[in-house]
Design a protein around this motif. Structure first.
Motif: not given
Length: 231
Positions: A46-54, A36-44, A107-115
């Motif tokens: 439009k759904a990215k902000p929605i997934l980041e907010a969730i 998930l973190a890899w996809w968020l870091s590489q994708t462009k 604890s999901l954001p504490f793993m996703v955001q640093p990665l």
């Protein structure tokens, strides 16, 4: 009862449960959060902000709110809870399984955001070189990206582990306080305060403070050494 008597009668089970919960949660979240973190870091997309907010919602939501919705979702009153109970005989609340599920959400954001932050700092040319040489995205992730974000990787794992150890509101709502099943250290401290046993609460809290400091100190020392290595 004096301090040393209290210390000698210290129950280790809440700490064992806390660390067991933290280990299980960290392992599961690493498997889930890595792609998930890899996809968020590489994708462009439009759904990215929605997934980041969730993904970041557990940071801003009160634990009581998150705990209530997790409790309801996993209970027999919901289709999910009823399904697992009827077909697998598994109850997802007031047991260790429910604690793990709740902790993974909390604890999901504490793993996703640093990665994600670590992946976003990678040199794009290095990734492109891997793709050009015929390496798949999965191979690039494992053998190129991960080895080059060690500080972010360690931060994600350690902070997730430490955050899970210190959970209270969500685990209390979903798991209650069942000895040797859901009574983790944070819940034990709460119960000591309720019965005005401040000496035991001090000991448990002191142990948690020391453990948390050691964990965070280790992360900062490691990251500082890694920065010097790359300078």
């Amino acid at each position: 009862m004096n301090f040393f008597d209290t210390l000698s009668n210290l129950e280790l089970e809440p700490f064992v449960l806390s660390f067991k919960l933290a280990f299980a949660t960290t392992l599961i979240l690493f498997i889930i959060a890595l792609p998930l973190a890899w996809w968020l870091s590489q994708t462009k997309s439009k759904a990215k902000p929605i997934l980041e907010a969730i993904t970041a919602l557990p940071i801003v939501l009160p634990p009581s709110v998150l705990g209530f919705y997790i409790l309801y979702t996993l209970s027999l009153n919901s289709p999910i809870g009823a399904f697992f109970d009827e077909y697998f005989g598994i109850k997802l609340v007031f047991n260790f399984t429910g604690l793990v599920i709740a902790s993974c959400f909390y604890s999901l954001p504490f793993m996703v955001q640093p990665l994600q932050s670590g992946f976003e700092t990678l040199n794009k040319n290095m990734l492109e070189a891997s793709y050009i040489s015929g390496k798949s995205k999965f191979t690039t992730l494992l053998y190129v990206a991960l080895p080059n974000i060690k500080p972010a990787l360690l931060t994600a794992i350690i902070v997730t582990f430490a955050h899970t150890v210190g959970e209270f509101g969500v685990v209390l709502m979903v798991g209650g306080s069942i000895p040797e099943e859901t009574k983790v250290a944070s819940v034990a401290i709460y119960e000591f305060v309720e019965i005005l046993d401040y000496e035991s609460a001090h000991i448990y809290s002191g142990i948690m403070v020391i453990l948390s400091f050691i964990v965070l100190f280790g992360v900062y020392v490691f990251n500082a050494k890694q920065k010097k290595t790359f300078i």
